[in-house]
Write a protein that holds these residues in place. Sequence first.
Motif, mmCIF file in Angstrom:
data_model
loop_
_atom_site.group_PDB
_atom_site.id
_atom_site.type_symbol
_atom_site.label_atom_id
_atom_site.label_comp_id
_atom_site.label_asym_id
_atom_site.label_seq_id
_atom_site.Cartn_x
_atom_site.Cartn_y
_atom_site.Cartn_z
ATOM 1 N N ALA A 193 13.089 -13.206 -48.920
ATOM 2 C CA ALA A 193 11.899 -14.053 -48.040
ATOM 3 C C ALA A 193 11.898 -13.630 -46.328
ATOM 4 N N HIS A 194 13.397 -13.425 -45.898
ATOM 5 C CA HIS A 194 13.417 -13.116 -44.568
ATOM 6 C C HIS A 194 12.646 -11.642 -44.193
ATOM 7 N N ILE A 195 12.947 -10.682 -45.258
ATOM 8 C CA ILE A 195 12.557 -9.400 -44.871
ATOM 9 C C ILE A 195 10.893 -9.475 -45.011
ATOM 10 N N LEU A 196 10.299 -10.154 -45.762
ATOM 11 C CA LEU A 196 8.888 -10.309 -45.678
ATOM 12 C C LEU A 196 8.352 -10.971 -44.589
ATOM 13 N N ALA A 197 9.160 -12.077 -44.161
ATOM 14 C CA ALA A 197 8.615 -12.868 -42.866
ATOM 15 C C ALA A 197 8.853 -11.984 -41.670
#
Length: 50
Positions: free
Chosen positions: A38-42
Amino acid sequence: MAEDTKVYPTGLTEKEAVEINEGLKWGTRIFGAIAVLAHILAFALTPWLH
């Protein structure tokens, strides 16, 4: 009957405590992997971070 020894203060047996611990560890790993994704996608999909 060494297997039926209770692990205090929980009242669980050693086998039950190990089983719950293994499930908790796997759940934490899965949660961590989802959080990292989720952090990478954000980071990749929000334009104001670039």
